[in-house]
Scaffold this active site. Structure first.
Site, PDB file in Angstrom:
ATOM      1  CG  ASP A  78      -2.197  -0.802   0.948  1.00 21.03           C
ATOM      2  OD1 ASP A  78      -2.139  -1.727   0.109  1.00 21.03           O
ATOM      3  OD2 ASP A  78      -3.230  -0.523   1.586  1.00 21.03           O
ATOM      4  CB  CYS A 119       1.316  -6.172   3.756  1.00 21.70           C
ATOM      5  SG  CYS A 119       2.986  -5.924   4.456  1.00 21.70           S
ATOM      6  CG  ASP A 120      -2.045  -2.450   4.441  1.00 19.90           C
ATOM      7  OD1 ASP A 120      -1.101  -2.864   5.125  1.00 19.90           O
ATOM      8  OD2 ASP A 120      -2.308  -1.257   4.325  1.00 19.90           O
ATOM      9  CE  LYS A 121      -6.530  -2.571   1.817  1.00 24.83           C
ATOM     10  NZ  LYS A 121      -5.226  -2.040   2.214  1.00 24.83           N
ATOM     11  CB  CYS A 191       4.725   0.002   8.113  1.00 23.12           C
ATOM     12  SG  CYS A 191       5.323   0.004   6.410  1.00 23.12           S
ATOM     13  CB  SER A 468      -2.908   4.858   5.390  1.00 25.37           C
ATOM     14  OG  SER A 468      -1.893   4.256   6.152  1.00 25.37           O
TER      15      SER A 468
END
EC number: 4.2.1.9
Length: 553
Positions: A78, A119-121, A191, A468
């Site tokens: 992202d 990570c995100d998705k 992160c 975010s």
């Protein structure tokens, strides 16, 4: 075993021959076959080391008598996709990931699955697939990145995004920004703050689909590899006893996850992903549940971006299990909920001996009496809007301001960075929802610019897009219905007054009904931004952010 469908009996001799072509022995073929869903790639810092995590998982599977078989999924960073057309694909990739796992696990009937996201998705996409397939499974993430250091100051990726705004405002120089760029992200891992990736890794642990420590053990720690081996061994027990996600995970499990969400002050993206996961599990999770749980769940951790602590601090303080142990003191956790450990949440919490109350506040001395996320309603958001209230400056919790209207994130970011946005303004970014974007872009660039230019106590941002997990400030997203669907946000005009009242859960456009009726009669939707390819199909099928932006059938 389910894998017998592709390996047992004389009629499956051709199938076995194909396995042997890859070097599998008869003994390996006869064992339970465990699909290892690896999202390693060389474009995401959180995934750059997942090849090694995968090898640890495979070792655990072999130690416990299974045969690991690895396959991969896509994954988007992202941060690298931010603030250009690539961000339109981020949320949409969640559905592709779930679909791709379904395709692989149905075409090749594995006995169990180990999911390795970070990570995100990728995390919600894999968990959605877990419930859809309902095979014995376990999740083990790659773990969070350590904080960077500039001198004695701990920093992270968000420090760099905010540094861009600080540079534009003349607060720092180009050398300062380059120093941030060099040191903010010191190595592999998701992160370092409580952004979306770490939020979802923590919630997968709270939900019961991952082992204790999954959300917080640093990526570079040997404990992360031991956890991966343990997960590999544990999947074999789940397979042998035919324990599946829908056997374990109940609505109580989802309520536990939301309670932890509120105590940690997680990313607002959890309000998209948790309902989408619940949908695959067969539950309808209404947004009001977030407010209901928030009202009785104190905010215990002040993590980046809203506070000073990083994931490594939370891990040392007791991690997700420590947070749940504290919440259990006020009955905010269902202790009888089951987990992939083979034990209940209550049994798991018995091993939590010490919690550092400097990082995980006691329930009688929280940062805030209510949880980190709030759902706002009003004539501007009849179906709801989402804000991380724990990251909002006190001055912005109640505010009426002048609307500054933009039809895209880029236009808004340019206006902010050029100094066109003044104290008292409410930046409205529309046609960035699931359909209108398409893909519901994250708005980290404009929100970070607001913070970097020292406007966080004076300027709000409202959008039908999303934010975010690194966003802080009065950033209100997921406004539903979105502009592309004719939602009221499409009717806002430059200079309108907008009233924000986060404690009262209100978001109101201060324009009389007759005027709004006239504007609606004159409204015409914007033409689709993308008319070919995956995103064009996605825009036709995706539902409201209020329902998790799942796809209609």
């Amino acid at each position: 075993m389910r894998s017998d469908l592709m390996k047992k009996g004389p009629e499956k001799a051709p199938h076995r021959s194909l396995f042997k072509a890859m070097g599998y022995t008869r003994e390996e073929i006869e064992r339970p076959l465990i699909g290892i869903v690896n999202s390693f790639n060389e474009i995401i810092p959180g995934h750059i080391h997942l090849d090694k995590i995968t090898q640890a998982v495979k070792a655990g599977v072999r130690m416990a008598g299974g045969t690991p078989i690895e396959f991969s999924t896509i994954g988007i960073c992202d941060g690298i996709a931010m603030n250009h057309d690539g961000m339109r694909y981020s949320l949409a990739s969640r559905e592709l990931i779930a679909d791709s796992v379904e395709v692989m696990a149905m075409a090749h009937p594995f006995d169990g699955l180990v999911f390795i996201p970070n990570c995100d998705k990728i995390i919600p996409g894999m968990i959605m697939a877990a419930f859809r397939l309902n095979l014995p499974c376990i999740v083990v993430s790659g773990g969070p990145m350590l904080a960077g250091r500039v001198g004695q100051r701990p920093v992270d990726l968000i420090s760099v995004f905010e540094g861009v705004g600080a540079l534009k405002a003349g607060i720092i120089g180009e050398q300062d920004l380059e120093e941030l760029e060099d040191y903010a992200c010191p190595g592999c891992g998701s992160c370092a703050g409580m952004f979306t990736a770490n939020s979802m890794n923590c919630l997968s642990e709270a939900l019961g689909l991952a082992l204790p420590g999954n959300g917080t053990i640093p990526a570079v720690s040997a404990a992360r590899y031991r956890l991966a081996k343990t997960a590999g061994m544990r999947i074999m027990d789940l397979v042998r006893h035919s324990i599946r996600p829908r056997d374990m995970i109940t609505m109580a499990s989802f309520e536990n996850a939301i309670a932890v969400d509120m105590a940690l002050g997680c990313s607002t993206n959890t309000v998209l992903h948790v309902p989408a996961i619940a949908h695959e599990a067969g539950f309808t999770l209404d947004l009001d549940l977030f407010n209901t749980i928030s009202a009785k769940t104190p905010h215990l951790c002040s993590l980046r971006p809203g506070g000073p602590h990083f994931l490594e601090d939370l891990n040392a303080a007791g991690g997700v299990q420590g947070v749940m142990k504290e919440l259990a003191k006020i009955g905010a956790i269902h202790l009888d909920a089951q987990t992939v450990t083979g034990f209940s949440v209550g049994k798991n919490l018995e091993s939590v001996k010490q919690v550092d109350h400097n990082v995980i506040r006691p329930v009688d001395n929280p940062y805030h009496a209510q949880g980190g996320i709030a759902i706002l309603y009003g004539n501007l958001a009849p179906q709801g809007a989402v804000v991380k209230q724990s990251a909002v400056a006190p001055e912005m919790l109640q505010r009426t301001g002048r609307a500054r209207v933009f039809e895209s994130e880029q236009d808004a970011a340019n206006a902010i960075l050029s100094g066109a946005i003044q104290p008292g303004d409410v930046v409205v970014i529309r046609y960035e929802g699931p359909k209108g974007g398409p893909g519901m872009q994250e708005m980290l660039t404009p929100t970070a610019a607001i913070i970097g230019m020292n406007l966080g106590k004076d300027v709000a941002l409202i959008t039908d897009g999303r934010f975010s997990g690194g966003t802080q400030g009065a950033a209100i997203g997921h406004v539903s219905p979105e502009a592309a669907a004719g939602g009221p946000i499409a009717l806002v005009e430059e200079g309108d007054r907008i009233a924000i009242d986060i404690p009262a859960k209100k978001l109101e456009l201060l324009v009389d009904e007759a005027t709004l009726k006239a504007r609606r009669a004159a409204w015409r939707p914007m033409p689709p931004r993308i008319q070919h390819g995956y995103l064009a199909r996605y825009a036709k099928m995706v539902t409201s952010g209020a329902t998790g932006a799942i796809l209609s059938h």
